[in-house]
Design an enzyme around this catalytic site. Structure first.
Site, mmCIF file in Angstrom:
data_model
loop_
_atom_site.group_PDB
_atom_site.id
_atom_site.type_symbol
_atom_site.label_atom_id
_atom_site.label_comp_id
_atom_site.label_asym_id
_atom_site.label_seq_id
_atom_site.Cartn_x
_atom_site.Cartn_y
_atom_site.Cartn_z
ATOM 1 N N LYS A 1 12.636 -1.766 -53.156
ATOM 2 C CA LYS A 1 12.801 -0.827 -54.272
ATOM 3 C C LYS A 1 11.614 -0.970 -55.224
ATOM 4 O O LYS A 1 11.227 -2.088 -55.572
ATOM 5 C CB LYS A 1 14.118 -1.106 -55.008
ATOM 6 C CG LYS A 1 15.352 -0.694 -54.201
ATOM 7 C CD LYS A 1 16.623 -0.872 -55.019
ATOM 8 C CE LYS A 1 17.858 -0.696 -54.160
ATOM 9 N NZ LYS A 1 18.316 0.682 -54.029
ATOM 10 N N ASP B 1 28.432 -9.127 -48.683
ATOM 11 C CA ASP B 1 27.740 -7.841 -48.544
ATOM 12 C C ASP B 1 26.608 -7.683 -49.570
ATOM 13 O O ASP B 1 25.599 -7.068 -49.271
ATOM 14 C CB ASP B 1 28.765 -6.701 -48.720
ATOM 15 C CG ASP B 1 28.175 -5.328 -48.448
ATOM 16 O OD1 ASP B 1 27.417 -5.194 -47.459
ATOM 17 O OD2 ASP B 1 28.461 -4.383 -49.214
ATOM 18 N N HIS C 1 21.219 -9.236 -51.693
ATOM 19 C CA HIS C 1 20.531 -8.469 -52.736
ATOM 20 C C HIS C 1 20.494 -9.203 -54.089
ATOM 21 O O HIS C 1 19.448 -9.319 -54.709
ATOM 22 C CB HIS C 1 21.188 -7.109 -52.932
ATOM 23 C CG HIS C 1 21.330 -6.294 -51.678
ATOM 24 N ND1 HIS C 1 20.376 -6.306 -50.683
ATOM 25 C CD2 HIS C 1 22.301 -5.450 -51.246
ATOM 26 C CE1 HIS C 1 20.767 -5.491 -49.700
ATOM 27 N NE2 HIS C 1 21.923 -4.972 -50.016
#
Ligand code: BG6
Length: 485
Positions: free
Chosen positions: A178, A231, A236
């Site tokens: 990103k 997840d 992340h």
């Protein structure tokens, strides 16, 4: 800069990731002139499709996801690059011809993208090795989830490692692609202002929020087996934490950066049965309202009444080293929260001594807010004098930089950057084996402690900010979750 023609094979070519992210990303890179005609993008899956049938699917997928760039003209130009091969990792049929296709130009970079379910990563890698497709300028991209705990991650890493050398393996975490996440590195190390203050002496706490308003969508089976910690946090959120907390690397060379991130992961204070209830909260949404309408609860959404999978997690992490001793890193992420927002908030310490009358209002500590998505930008909250002759009244105001306004360019999707990095052979933004395993080594004891406690996740109404216990977690320390006002 255009890259030399290459071959990129997407295993899982008919899957969701390929349709929503990978093919649109490749299309954008083609439209921008970075991928030149002559490159080949080969979708592979078990379905018996022809090239033409696959291209039609790709046309639809790009039409849905690629925005205004997706004109008929541009898609028509892109589709000749796209091919399809029906293959089953568990059967021999077709693999010989597939290998011939890829070996037809030995000078090309070959990229194999494993966008399948992880159970068949190993079978695919074995096939590639058996056909000699693991030699030369070959790279394999491994998507998450890489395992569901340390031992299963190590097993996948071992198996992929039997077919490919570590320098050929690109473990992807799309958050690192990103633009705004990379901007964190630019902000920290391209300016002189922040680094002298980037430590426990000057920073009171760090908050990392990745909130989603969507539910589990079509991924109920996968998600229910994973939960928010596996997840989102293991990958992340920990990667974001690493970029905030790492020491300045000596360069952007892949191992210089990854060595520093690894040290952060290894410095995280262990969370286990002894402290898990003080520093973690798990939640699960019940019915509520989100995205402008009524939405069902998690259990109804997945069609299972007894699941204890968490759809929300809040944690207080600590990096145990000289730079960060005593500074809490509050992490939170969840599905069906009040809005979609990802941000990193650095709250500095209070001024040591106030020269202002108490009547001038409280002096809020400075805050640096990095908004990752949406409305990407940076805000620095400062104390200012409120205008007027009525004495010195103070007011908190933000220096506010919107990236859209500052740069006025389209923000490429994370996968665009990352796919091109693989083709160019730059692994800086990919995770090394030891990083993935260090992240699991920290996550495993949390999962085990939750299991041992055996209590259900705390319920929260869809469309709110999670269970009240997450507020209590931070309020116990005399702090609040950041609100943008
Ligand atoms: C994925 C998770 O890795 O990241 C999803 O598996 C999540 O559950 C997604 O929705 C969020 O990514 P982004 O780019 O939309 O913030």
């Amino acid at each position: 800069t255009p890259v030399e023609p290459f071959d990129l094979v997407i295993f899982g070519g008919t899957g969701d990731l390929a349709a929503r992210k990978l093919l649109p990303a490749l299309f954008h890179r083609f439209v921008d002139g970075q991928i030149v005609p002559g490159s080949r993008i080969v979708g592979v899956a078990r379905d018996a499709l022809s090239d033409e049938e696959y291209r039609e699917r790709v046309r639809e997928a790009i039409g849905r996801s690629a925005g205004s760039a997706a004109t008929d003209h541009a898609i028509d130009a892109f589709l000749p690059l796209v091919h399809y091969r029906p293959l089953d990792a568990r059967r021999d049929a077709g693999w010989g011809e597939f290998a011939d296709l890829l070996r037809s130009d030995s000078h090309r970079v070959n990229v194999y993208y494993l966008a399948t379910s992880p159970e068949i990563f190993v079978a695919i890698c074995d096939r590639l090795r058996d056909h000699g497709l693991n030699e030369g300028a070959v790279r394999v991209v491994v998507e998450k989830p890489i395992g569901r705990d340390l031992s299963s991650a190590a097993a996948i890493n071992d198996a992929v490692g039997r077919c490919f050398a570590e320098h050929q393996i690109y473990r992807i975490d799309h958050y690192l692609g990103k633009e705004t996440v990379q901007n964190l590195v630019a902000l920290r190390f391209g300016n002189v202002l922040f680094e002298p203050l980037w430590n426990a002496e000057n920073i009171d706490n760090v908050q990392i929020t990745v909130a989603e308003s969507i539910g589990v969508e079509w991924r109920a089976a996968f998600y229910d087996n994973a939960g928010a910690l596996r997840d989102m946090v293991q990958n992340h959120l920990l990667q974001l934490l690493c970029l905030v907390a790492m020491e300045p690397p000596s360069s952007l060379a892949p191992d210089a950066v990854r060595d520093e991130k690894l040290k952060v992961l290894r410095s995280l204070r262990r969370i286990d049965e002894s402290n898990v209830t003080q520093v973690s909260v798990r939640g699960q949404y019940r019915a509520g309202a989100a995205n402008g309408g009524a939405v069902p609860g998690y259990l109804d959404e997945i069609g299972r009444g007894d699941s204890r999978t968490e759809t929300f997690v809040a944690l207080k992490a600590e990096v145990q080293n000289w730079r960060w001793a005593g500074v809490p890193f509050y992490l939170r992420t969840g599905k069906r929260l009040a809005e979609r927002v990802s941000e990193i908030v650095i709250t500095f310490r209070a001024i040591p001594h106030s020269i202002f009358d108490t009547g001038t209002g409280p002096i809020a500590p400075n805050r640096l807010v990095l908004r990752l998505q949406p409305d990407e930008g940076v805000k620095l909250w400062l104390m200012n004098k409120y205008p007027g002759p009525g004495g010195l009244r103070l007011r908190r105001v933000a220096l506010d930089m919107s990236f859209a306004a500052a740069f006025g360019v389209r923000y490429p999707e994370a996968y665009e950057r990352l796919l091109m990095d693989v083709v160019r052979g730059n692994p800086t933004l990919f995770m090394r084996r030891d990083e993935v395993e260090a992240a699991w080594a920290w996550t495993d004891p949390i999962l085990r402690a939750w299991d041992a406690l055996g209590d259900a996740p705390k319920s929260y109404t869809a469309g709110t900010w999670g269970p009240s216990a997450a507020v209590a977690l931070i309020e116990r320390d005399g702090r609040n979750w950041h609100e943008d006002a």
